[in-house]
Scaffold this motif. Structure first.
Motif, PDB file in Angstrom:
ATOM      1  N   PHE A   1       0.791  -1.142   0.068  1.00  0.00           N
ATOM      2  CA  PHE A   1      -0.009  -0.140  -0.131  1.00  0.00           C
ATOM      3  C   PHE A   1       1.026   1.152   0.056  1.00  0.00           C
ATOM      4  O   PHE A   1       0.631   2.161  -0.766  1.00  0.00           O
ATOM      5  N   VAL A   2       1.914   1.042   0.771  1.00  0.00           N
ATOM      6  CA  VAL A   2       2.848   2.428   0.814  1.00  0.00           C
ATOM      7  C   VAL A   2       3.367   2.747  -0.618  1.00  0.00           C
ATOM      8  O   VAL A   2       3.332   3.975  -0.984  1.00  0.00           O
ATOM      9  N   CYS A   3       4.072   1.561  -1.164  1.00  0.00           N
ATOM     10  CA  CYS A   3       4.410   1.781  -2.353  1.00  0.00           C
ATOM     11  C   CYS A   3       3.346   2.286  -3.551  1.00  0.00           C
ATOM     12  O   CYS A   3       3.741   3.226  -4.270  1.00  0.00           O
ATOM     13  N   LEU A   4       2.164   1.773  -3.553  1.00  0.00           N
ATOM     14  CA  LEU A   4       1.116   2.240  -4.370  1.00  0.00           C
ATOM     15  C   LEU A   4       0.824   3.462  -4.120  1.00  0.00           C
ATOM     16  O   LEU A   4       0.829   4.290  -5.052  1.00  0.00           O
ATOM     17  N   LYS A   5       0.782   3.880  -2.931  1.00  0.00           N
ATOM     18  CA  LYS A   5       0.335   5.274  -2.603  1.00  0.00           C
ATOM     19  C   LYS A   5       1.428   6.183  -3.065  1.00  0.00           C
ATOM     20  O   LYS A   5       1.333   7.313  -3.738  1.00  0.00           O
ATOM     21  N   GLU A   6       2.724   5.846  -2.644  1.00  0.00           N
ATOM     22  CA  GLU A   6       3.752   6.867  -3.251  1.00  0.00           C
ATOM     23  C   GLU A   6       3.956   6.788  -4.685  1.00  0.00           C
ATOM     24  O   GLU A   6       4.071   7.856  -5.410  1.00  0.00           O
ATOM     25  N   GLU A   7       3.592   5.735  -5.317  1.00  0.00           N
ATOM     26  CA  GLU A   7       3.801   5.687  -6.878  1.00  0.00           C
ATOM     27  C   GLU A   7       2.580   6.874  -7.079  1.00  0.00           C
ATOM     28  O   GLU A   7       2.795   7.727  -8.230  1.00  0.00           O
ATOM     29  N   TRP A   8       1.406   6.702  -6.757  1.00  0.00           N
ATOM     30  CA  TRP A   8       0.303   7.657  -7.268  1.00  0.00           C
ATOM     31  C   TRP A   8       0.598   9.030  -6.972  1.00  0.00           C
ATOM     32  O   TRP A   8       0.047   9.964  -7.456  1.00  0.00           O
ATOM     33  N   MET A   9       1.178   9.190  -5.613  1.00  0.00           N
ATOM     34  CA  MET A   9       1.409  10.580  -5.484  1.00  0.00           C
ATOM     35  C   MET A   9       2.262  11.231  -6.130  1.00  0.00           C
ATOM     36  O   MET A   9       2.356  12.486  -6.446  1.00  0.00           O
ATOM     37  N   ASN A  10       3.471  10.410  -6.640  1.00  0.00           N
ATOM     38  CA  ASN A  10       4.181  10.910  -7.804  1.00  0.00           C
ATOM     39  C   ASN A  10       3.506  11.730  -8.996  1.00  0.00           C
ATOM     40  O   ASN A  10       3.829  12.493  -9.635  1.00  0.00           O
ATOM     41  N   LYS A  11       2.530  10.532  -9.248  1.00  0.00           N
ATOM     42  CA  LYS A  11       1.976  11.032 -10.610  1.00  0.00           C
ATOM     43  C   LYS A  11       0.950  12.409  -9.998  1.00  0.00           C
ATOM     44  O   LYS A  11       0.839  13.137 -10.927  1.00  0.00           O
ATOM     45  N   VAL A  12       0.339  12.267  -8.694  1.00  0.00           N
ATOM     46  CA  VAL A  12      -0.399  13.465  -8.502  1.00  0.00           C
ATOM     47  C   VAL A  12       0.606  14.703  -8.517  1.00  0.00           C
ATOM     48  O   VAL A  12       0.050  15.815  -8.835  1.00  0.00           O
ATOM     49  N   LYS A  13       1.989  14.486  -7.910  1.00  0.00           N
ATOM     50  CA  LYS A  13       2.885  15.717  -8.195  1.00  0.00           C
ATOM     51  C   LYS A  13       3.007  16.255  -9.543  1.00  0.00           C
ATOM     52  O   LYS A  13       3.109  17.133  -9.493  1.00  0.00           O
ATOM     53  N   VAL A  14       3.339  15.313 -10.508  1.00  0.00           N
ATOM     54  CA  VAL A  14       3.318  15.722 -12.018  1.00  0.00           C
ATOM     55  C   VAL A  14       2.145  16.558 -12.324  1.00  0.00           C
ATOM     56  O   VAL A  14       2.426  17.696 -12.827  1.00  0.00           O
ATOM     57  N   LEU A  15       1.192  15.946 -11.854  1.00  0.00           N
ATOM     58  CA  LEU A  15      -0.185  16.452 -12.268  1.00  0.00           C
ATOM     59  C   LEU A  15      -0.115  17.787 -11.556  1.00  0.00           C
ATOM     60  O   LEU A  15      -0.513  18.987 -12.228  1.00  0.00           O
ATOM     61  N   PHE A  16       0.154  18.225 -10.401  1.00  0.00           N
ATOM     62  CA  PHE A  16       0.015  19.312  -9.855  1.00  0.00           C
ATOM     63  C   PHE A  16       1.022  20.274 -10.275  1.00  0.00           C
ATOM     64  O   PHE A  16       0.571  21.462 -10.738  1.00  0.00           O
ATOM     65  N   LYS A  17       2.191  19.879 -10.653  1.00  0.00           N
ATOM     66  CA  LYS A  17       2.943  20.714 -11.187  1.00  0.00           C
ATOM     67  C   LYS A  17       2.447  21.078 -12.753  1.00  0.00           C
ATOM     68  O   LYS A  17       2.827  22.509 -12.935  1.00  0.00           O
ATOM     69  N   PHE A  18       1.821  20.179 -13.393  1.00  0.00           N
ATOM     70  CA  PHE A  18       1.577  20.591 -14.679  1.00  0.00           C
ATOM     71  C   PHE A  18       0.353  21.641 -14.590  1.00  0.00           C
ATOM     72  O   PHE A  18       0.309  22.643 -15.546  1.00  0.00           O
ATOM     73  N   THR A  19      -0.432  21.475 -13.628  1.00  0.00           N
ATOM     74  CA  THR A  19      -1.641  22.520 -13.699  1.00  0.00           C
ATOM     75  C   THR A  19      -1.071  23.736 -12.976  1.00  0.00           C
ATOM     76  O   THR A  19      -1.489  24.844 -13.626  1.00  0.00           O
ATOM     77  N   LYS A  20      -0.437  23.939 -12.103  1.00  0.00           N
ATOM     78  CA  LYS A  20      -0.041  24.942 -11.202  1.00  0.00           C
ATOM     79  C   LYS A  20       1.078  25.623 -12.296  1.00  0.00           C
ATOM     80  O   LYS A  20       1.049  26.969 -12.206  1.00  0.00           O
ATOM     81  N   ALA A  21       2.108  25.140 -12.589  1.00  0.00           N
ATOM     82  CA  ALA A  21       3.127  25.636 -13.053  1.00  0.00           C
ATOM     83  C   ALA A  21       2.905  26.314 -14.349  1.00  0.00           C
ATOM     84  O   ALA A  21       3.502  27.466 -14.893  1.00  0.00           O
TER      85      ALA A  21
END
Lengths: 601, 379
Positions: A533-553
């Motif tokens: 679960f930890v790994c999965l969450k981390e994996e998806w959090m990284n995708k979230v980060k990309v998306l976040f950067k994509f939308t915000k930046a």
């Protein structure tokens, strides 16, 4: 350095033998090495020496060897402290060539609390076995190009060896030279290979010293009896035969070959220095990966509480009704007093994260007899059944508010604690119990009394999931017992009603599907599933980060671009709400970093 | 003497490291990893330290002068020599250091003794050989358990220092004791062959020849061919030599006279030296067309003909028989052809020795027919 350096010799009579062996020894008891400088033996090291010498295999007593003093090490003869305690066992009759020191030398490094001992053979049987194998391989198996020089061999099971073979001239030996090798033995292959550039010149220096001394002795001997040199002239087979008896005398010791009585003392000092210098040359650091998003959030929360405004006995407050108007939880404004207040609420589940899977509920101060049956997510799954569980978890991961109505507060608490693992830490805000309805922006897990009325606007508009937990009958409460064996029984004592006004999309988010698979896979233990679960969450959090950067930046992005990005990160349509929700769980550190860097642009 | 009583973990045995490392400067380094054991039988040289194993290897296979062997270092690891000069003579010689007990569980004795064709145990006849005999018995019993097909040879070595009577006495004594030892160990079935050897004369080559011959499956065919050849050509004695090592891989069935053998060896030396000095090529002009005739004042003629680059036929014959040299040459051509056919058969079916033998026999009949007709025409 955790290594053993030894000098090995291919004896004309006995084959490969370990001659001299220097190893580090960590004293078991700390703090017994005060005082004792300049080689004066104080009480404590003397005891240590005595205990060492008892373990030594070599037997007879040395005749009081003068102690040499290194820079920060003091060399004492072990024999000075070892009397009669050593049993008189002579393992094998060894020739002069196979013998080095009778007992050995020891040096104490007072700063590092280490001892270096040199003996003929390692006294620990396991080490002895490995060393002997290393020695045999060094001299009789491994082939070094050019017969002299450093080679490396070994494996993780038997240890890794850096071996440097060399010849020492001896006029009486067959072929006028004898084969020796210095072996550096270590279990850590990487360390040993990285020390190669240091070790090999060191060993070569030592070898050169030995060889020079021996060459000198040989030259002297040649001068004394020149007929030995041009033996070729008198080389009739008959002559050789007559000589043979003379020639057959046992091999000479290294001391005799080098003409230096203190040659082993010198070797001891050289080996000890090599061990010490090599050890301080490279230090090992355990390199951990970057912290997970969850642990960053933990750290941030930690700081907030340590800056700490009010130290609240959180457990108590959690049990009681909360103040009705808790200010908004906003991760981006962590400095307000009320927020830290709130954070302390969140901190309760955070602090026991280590024991989360094993028994988050058990670590709570709940009386033994009331321990709720839910401890891990699998229990929840069993209790709800697959279909309900799917609905519940899907709501959880996309951030819909979960309102649980249940008279049993502990049950609600454990229920939430179990569900918590589905979400990144930043995304879950839990109010374990409240008498009122709390807005969904305050918490996504809300525990309520059964009869609490939901406000109208919620019912009409908000996304939420109402779970009613109704105990079926009274007597099941009495049999409440957290034993795993009758867990199923306990599950049956509750009825779960799920009221969800909001329809869900047909397909589960990808990450949730994976989580479900893991939960259903009985082969995975709780620990493994938790890590997964930890790994999965981390994996998806990284995708979230990309998306976040994509939308915000980037500023305005078209729908097409977003779709492309989603495709790149491997997210599908059904993952969108999840990504959107998880974006709220990003750490402050990351947000400010991204926002700052995007502003600079 | 032995070590490793308390060693349990096995580790890579001497023979198991990459071939690329080589075995020191004097190694031929022609080992091919794909060699199957039956292609290259191993000859192990064992014995106590200083018994002369390395010297034997050096003298026989590296042309080291016997006097120089005094300066050999003690061998510290298994030294492998690859002898693959001809299609017949293909084997490895492993010189095993006497200090190390390779039956120890530390070593992979199956690997060492499994593919072994012959085990030569060298005993120093000038030394007290009681200890050596104990080792011999141990080596034979253990090696036999691992590989019952091993041929056991005992070289009673360094006999040059003994008087003739002493030699016989020593051989008798060693024979007696070792067979008694084996009988005691319940190994009566194991046959030991004894050879008196010395590196200062040709006895070591002769003994080694006999060992190697046992590893050549085509030996009966070759002997038969030689018998046919000498009976039809008036030759007294013929040897088929491996030129490089001066080992004879076959001879006719008449008994081998040591002096004849020495004469032939010396002739090979002379021819080799001459060809390397005056040969057109750097590697000596020794090839399949070389031949040499030496007439001795005892009315004997030494006649040497090359079969191929590595094999040579050396014959001793009376001067008057040599009058008909053309006939001998013709018969030799037939013999050479027959040997070539044996090679070819071996190449075709390397695995089955049976068909080898049959085909070779057919060629020898062929040869006989030719010889008969030619002989008839000449006389």
């Amino acid at each position: 350095m955790n290594a053993i350096i030894s000098l090995c010799h291919f004896c004309e009579v006995h084959g490969p033998k370990i001659l001299f062996c220097t190893q580090t020894l960590r004293p078991q008891e700390p703090g017994d090495s005060e005082g004792d400088e300049n080689g004066a033996v104080s009480a404590a090291p003397r005891e240590r020496v005595a205990s060492l010498s008892e373990r030594l295999k070599s037997v007879s007593l040395a005749q009081g060897c003068a102690s040499t003093t290194g820079e920060s090490t003091s060399t004492t003869n072990i024999a000075s402290a070892s009397h009669a305690s050593v049993p008189k066992v002579i393992p094998k009759v060894l020739c002069e060539g196979c013998k080095s020191v009778k007992t050995g030398y020891v040096s104490h490094d007072e700063e590092a609390h280490l001892s270096y001992i040199s003996t003929q053979q390692p006294h620990i049987p396991q080490i002895f076995t490995r060393m002997r194998q290393a020695c045999i391989r060094s001299l009789s198996c491994e082939v070094c190009p050019g017969q002299e020089g450093p080679i490396f061999y070994g494996d993780d099971q038997n240890g890794n060896v850096l071996s440097h073979t060399f010849h020492i001239p001896d006029i009486q030996a067959r072929g006028r030279q004898r084969l020796y090798s210095i072996v550096v033995f270590m279990m850590d292959r990487i360390y040993l290979l990285n020390s190669w550039p240091f070790l090999v010149p060191q060993l070569q220096t030592t070898i050169e010293i030995l060889r020079k001394k021996a060459q000198k002795v040989m030259d002297e001997e040649v001068d004394k009896m020149p007929q030995a040199v041009n033996r070729t002239s008198s080389l009739e087979p008959r002559n050789f035969l007559k000589k043979k008896g003379v020639n057959n005398k046992p091999a000479r010791s290294l001391e005799e070959l080098t003409g230096d009585k203190d040659i082993f003392k010198m070797l001891h000092v050289a080996f000890v220095w090599t061990l010490k210098a090599c050890g301080s040359r490279l230090t090992e650091t355990l390199l951990e990966g970057p912290p997970t998003e969850d642990s960053i959030i933990d750290m941030e929360n930690q700081e907030e509480t340590e800056e700490g405004f009010i130290k609240i006995n959180t457990k108590k407050i959690l049990e009681e009704a909360r103040p009705s108007s808790t200010p908004a939880e906003d991760l981006q404004s962590p400095t307000s007093q009320s927020d830290s207040y709130h954070n302390t609420f969140r901190k309760v589940p955070l602090t026991d994260t280590e024991t989360e899977a094993e028994g988050a509920a058990a670590s709570e101060p709940i009386p033994e007899e009331e321990k709720p049956p839910i401890r891990i997510l699998r229990h929840v799954m069993k209790m709800l059944g697959n279909e309900k569980f799917r609905i519940l978890t899907q709501h959880v991961v996309i951030g819909d508010q979960i309102i649980v109505c249940c008279p049993d507060k502990d049950l609600v608490r454990s229920f939430f604690n179990a569900l918590k693992v589905l979400l990144p830490r930043g995304c879950c805000s839990i109010i374990y119990h409240s008498d009122f309805y709390e807005e969904s922006w305050k918490c996504n897990f809300l525990g309520q009394k059964p009869d609490t009325v939901l406000p109208d606007h919620l019912v009409s508009a908000e996304r939420f999931l109402l779970v009613e937990i109704v105990p079926l009958s009274e007597q099941t409460f009495n049999s409440l017992d957290s034993d795993l064996s009758d867990m199923d029984e306990d599950f049956k004592s509750y009825e779960f009603r799920i009221i969800n006004p909001v329809p869900l999309s047909e397909r589960m988010p990808t990450v949730l599907a994976k989580m479900h698979l893991a939960l259903r896979n009985e082969n995975l233990t709780e620990k493994v599933a938790e890590q997964f679960f930890v790994c999965l969450k981390e994996e998806w959090m990284n995708k979230v980060k990309v998306l976040f950067k994509f939308t915000k930046a980037g500023g305005g992005r078209s729908e097409d671009e977003t779709l492309k990005l989603l495709q790149v990160v491997g997210a599908r349509e059904e993952d969108k709400p999840l990504l959107k929700f998880w974006m709220t769980g990003l750490s402050v550190q990351y947000r400010t970093h991204i926002l700052a860097s995007s502003k600079q642009r | 003497m032995s070590y490793g009583d308390d060693e349990n973990g096995g580790f890579a045995v001497a023979g198991s490291f990459p071939k690329g490392f080589g075995y020191g400067p004097d190694d031929t380094e022609t080992e091919q990893p794909a060699d199957s054991p039956e292609d290259k039988p191993r000859i192990l040289l064992m014995g106590l330290r200083r018994s002369g194993k390395s010297s034997i290897q050096k003298v026989v296979f590296h042309k080291v002068s016997p006097n120089e062997t005094l300066f050999l270092e003690s061998t510290n690891k298994i030294v492998k020599d690859d002898i693959s000069n001809s299609s017949f003579v293909q084997f490895q010689v492993w010189d095993i250091p006497g200090q190390i007990d390779f039956f120890d569980p530390t070593f992979d004795s199956d690997m060492i003794f499994g593919g072994c064709g012959a085990l030569i145990f060298v005993i120093d006849a000038q030394d007290d050989y009681i200890e050596a005999l104990a080792r011999l018995q141990m080596a034979v019993t253990r090696a036999y358990k691992i590989n019952p097909n091993i041929k056991f040879e005992v070289f009673i070595h360094k006999v040059d220092g003994l008087s003739d009577d002493n030699k016989i006495e020593t051989q008798r004594d060693i024979h007696q004791r070792s067979t008694d030892d084996l009988a005691e160990a319940g190994m009566e079935t194991v046959h030991l062959s004894f050879h008196l050897t010395s590196i200062y004369d040709h006895s070591i080559f002769e003994a080694f020849s006999k060992v190697v011959q046992k590893l050549i499956p085509q030996l009966p065919t070759l002997e038969n061919l030689l018998n046919i050849l000498i009976s039809n050509s008036g030759i007294e004695k013929a040897f088929l030599f491996d030129v490089m090592s001066k080992i004879y891989i076959a001879t006719d069935s008449s008994p081998v006279d040591m002096q004849c053998y020495e004469l032939c060896c010396d002739m090979i030396d002379v021819v080799m030296d001459m060809s390397s000095i005056y040969g057109a090529r750097d590697d000596g002009a020794f090839d399949g067309n070389s031949s040499s005739i030496i007439k001795l004042n005892t009315n004997n003629v030494l006649y040497m003909r090359e079969v191929n680059r590595h094999l040579a036929l050396v014959c001793i014959l009376r001067e008057d028989s040599f009058d008909r040299q053309g006939l001998i040459d013709y018969n030799f051509m037939c013999f050479k052809k027959a040997i070539q056919q044996v090679f070819d058969v071996r190449k075709q079916v390397a695995s089955t020795n049976n068909s080898d033998g049959r085909a070779a026999m057919a060629t020898s009949h062929n040869l006989l027919h030719h010889n008969g007709s030619v002989e008839g025409a000449a006389s």
